[in-house]
Design a protein around this motif. Structure first.
Motif, PDB file in Angstrom:
ATOM      1  N   ARG A 176       0.892  -1.181  -0.151  1.00 41.56           N
ATOM      2  CA  ARG A 176       0.151   0.166  -0.027  1.00 41.56           C
ATOM      3  C   ARG A 176       0.906   1.112  -0.027  1.00 41.56           C
ATOM      4  O   ARG A 176       2.064   1.250   0.332  1.00 41.56           O
ATOM      5  N   GLU A 177       0.117   2.094  -0.420  1.00 44.15           N
ATOM      6  CA  GLU A 177       1.012   3.724  -0.436  1.00 44.15           C
ATOM      7  C   GLU A 177       1.216   4.201   0.721  1.00 44.15           C
ATOM      8  O   GLU A 177       2.492   4.906   0.746  1.00 44.15           O
ATOM      9  N   THR A 178       0.659   3.913   1.867  1.00 44.03           N
ATOM     10  CA  THR A 178       1.046   4.117   3.121  1.00 44.03           C
ATOM     11  C   THR A 178       2.449   3.343   3.829  1.00 44.03           C
ATOM     12  O   THR A 178       2.903   3.528   4.993  1.00 44.03           O
ATOM     13  N   SER A 187      -5.767   1.147   3.267  1.00 38.68           N
ATOM     14  CA  SER A 187      -4.919   2.386   2.574  1.00 38.68           C
ATOM     15  C   SER A 187      -4.742   1.870   1.132  1.00 38.68           C
ATOM     16  O   SER A 187      -5.132   1.040   0.708  1.00 38.68           O
ATOM     17  N   PRO A 188      -4.793   3.024   0.598  1.00 41.53           N
ATOM     18  CA  PRO A 188      -4.666   2.975  -0.943  1.00 41.53           C
ATOM     19  C   PRO A 188      -3.508   2.381  -1.610  1.00 41.53           C
ATOM     20  O   PRO A 188      -2.489   2.106  -1.156  1.00 41.53           O
ATOM     21  N   LEU A 189      -3.977   1.456  -2.835  1.00 42.57           N
ATOM     22  CA  LEU A 189      -2.998   0.861  -3.549  1.00 42.57           C
ATOM     23  C   LEU A 189      -2.202   2.126  -4.392  1.00 42.57           C
ATOM     24  O   LEU A 189      -2.605   3.045  -4.602  1.00 42.57           O
ATOM     25  N   VAL A 217      -3.106  -4.062  10.773  1.00 40.04           N
ATOM     26  CA  VAL A 217      -3.814  -4.776   9.514  1.00 40.04           C
ATOM     27  C   VAL A 217      -4.930  -4.033   8.998  1.00 40.04           C
ATOM     28  O   VAL A 217      -4.932  -3.990   7.767  1.00 40.04           O
ATOM     29  N   ASP A 218      -5.816  -3.681   9.661  1.00 46.76           N
ATOM     30  CA  ASP A 218      -6.795  -2.697   9.208  1.00 46.76           C
ATOM     31  C   ASP A 218      -6.564  -1.471   8.544  1.00 46.76           C
ATOM     32  O   ASP A 218      -6.898  -1.173   7.478  1.00 46.76           O
TER      33      ASP A 218
END
Length: 343
Positions: free
Chosen positions: A115-117, A329-331, A323-324
C-alpha cells in the motif's frame, strides 16, 4: 582470540552475577508475543484468498512470504540492548527483528500489503523493509546485510557517541564471501558491529551439516581474532546475556563480535512449503519458545493467567489495528510505477 561456546545460562541469571529483574523478563516475553501475534495475522491474511488450491500470485499479499515464528528469542534478546539510533540489518525473514527494533506496525503492515502508506510506498514488500526512523533495513539477497552494516558502523565510529550496528543473517549465509569479507574488515578496522547468525538448521531445504564444515559458526570468529559465542537452546535470556556482552564490547570501542543462536523455524521456509525434507517436523511444535518461556515466568511468579490474557489482548489489538490500517490504505497509482526509482 579464544572462541567461547556458550550453553544457556540458568533462567533468570544475569552474566554480571545478579539476576534479570522481573520487568526485563516480562518485556522479553511481551516482545516475543507481539512478534508472533503479528505474524499469525499476516499468515491469516496471506492465505485468506490464495485458493482454491494455493496460488502464490493471488490475493491481497501476492508473492512469497517468509515468516520467523520460532526465532523470536533472537529478536527479543538482541534488540533489548539496542535503541532506534543503532542500525540493524536483517534477512529475507525480517518481521521479528523489525518489530523488536521498534518499527511502526502500521507502516510495516502497509508495506507488506503493498500500500501507498507503507515504508516504501508499497514498492518493496516484506523482504525489503527500509525504515530511516529505526535505522532498519533488510534484503532478499543472502548475506547482503553484512556489508551495509559495516558502512554504518564505520560512520558511527567516526561520529563518536557509542552507536553500533547489528547485522543478522542465517547460518546458510556464513558460507558466502560477504560474510567472511565483512568479519575481516570489521576486525581490521575495529568497527562497532555485532554479527548475529540465526542457525535454524535449514538453509531453505539444505541441512546445516550438509553444507557447512564446522559444527558452530562461532568458531569462525577465531580466524578474524574476534570473540565468537554460540547460544544453544533457543532461550531468550541466554540470547539476552550473549548480546549484552557483544553490544557492550562494541559500544566500548573494542570492536566486533559474532553471536550465533541455535534457533528454530516453526513454519516453512516460505508459505506453501510442504517441508517434506524435515524428518523432525512432527516434533517441531513442542519446541516453541514462547509457551516454554511463559511457563518459566509463571513458575517465577512473573506471569499468571490474568497477565497472559492482558498481554494477548493488548498485542492483538495493536496488530489488528495495523492490519486494518494496511487493508484500508490505497494501492499505489499505476501511473506512478516509475516513480522513486533511479533512471
Amino acid at each position: 582470540m579464544t572462541t567461547e561456546t556458550a550453553s544457556p545460562a540458568p533462567m533468570g541469571a544475569d552474566p554480571g552475577g545478579g539476576r534479570l529483574d522481573g520487568a526485563t523478563r516480562l518485556g522479553l516475553y511481551e516482545t516475543m508475543v507481539l512478534c508472533r501475534t503479528f505474524e499469525e495475522a499476516i499468515l491469516r491474511e496471506y492465505h485468506a484468498d490464495k485458493g482454491p488450491g494455493f496460488d502464490i500470485g493471488k490475493g491481497l499479499i501476492p508473492g512469497e512470504m517468509h515468516l520467523s515464528a520460532g526465532q523470536e528469542p533472537v529478536a527479543a534478546g538482541v534488540c533489548a540492548h539496542l535503541t532506534t539510533d543503532d542500525a540493524l540489518t536483517a534477512t529475507h525473514r525480517p518481521h521479528h527483528l523489525a518489530i523488536a527494533h521498534g518499527m511502526d506496525l502500521r507502516a510495516m503492515a502497509a508495506e507488506i500489503f503493498g500500500r501507498e502508506t507503507g515504508l516504501g510506498r508499497g514498492r518493496g514488500g516484506h523482504m525489503h523493509l527500509f525504515d530511516p526512523a529505526t535505522h532498519f533495513s533488510c534484503s532478499g539477497i543472502v548475506a547482503e546485510g553484512y556489508p551495509p552494516a559495516l558502512g554504518q558502523a564505520f560512520a558511527f565510529k567516526r561520529q563518536g557517541g557509542g552507536r553500533i550496528a547489528v547485522a543478522v543473517t542465517g547460518e546458510g549465509a556464513t558460507n558466502q564471501g560477504a560474510f567472511h569479507e565483512s568479519l575481516n574488515l570489521a576486525a581490521r578496522w575495529t568497527l562497532p558491529v555485532v554479527f548475529v547468525v540465526e542457525d535454524n538448521d535449514w538453509a531453505i531445504s539444505v541441512p546445516r551439516d550438509a553444507a557447512t564444515a564446522v559444527k558452530s559458526n562461532a568458531t569462525r570468529a577465531v580466524g578474524y581474532d574476534i570473540p565468537g559465542e554460540r547460544v544453544e537452546g533457543n532461550e531468550v535470556e541466554a540470547v539476552w546475556a550473549a548480546a549484552k556482552r557483544a553490544v557492550a564490547r562494541a559500544r566500548a570501542g573494542e570492536g566486533p563480535s559474532l553471536v550465533e543462536v541455535h534457533t528454530l523455524r516453526l513454519w516453512g521456509h516460505f508459505e506453501g512449503d510442504a517441508q517434506g525434507y524435515r524428518p523432525e517436523l512432527a516434533e517441531v511444535a513442542s519446541y516453541d519458545p514462547i509457551p516454554r518461556y511463559e511457563q518459566a515466568l509463571r513458575s517465577a511468579g512473573i506471569l499468571d493467567d490474568a497477565a497472559v490474557e492482558r498481554i494477548a489482548a493488548e498485542t492483538g489489538q495493536r496488530v489488528e489495528t495495523a492490519v486494518d490500517f494496511a487493508k484500508n490504505s490505497p494501492l499505489p497509482d499505476p501511473a506512478s510505477a516509475t516513480s522513486y526509482v533511479f533512471a
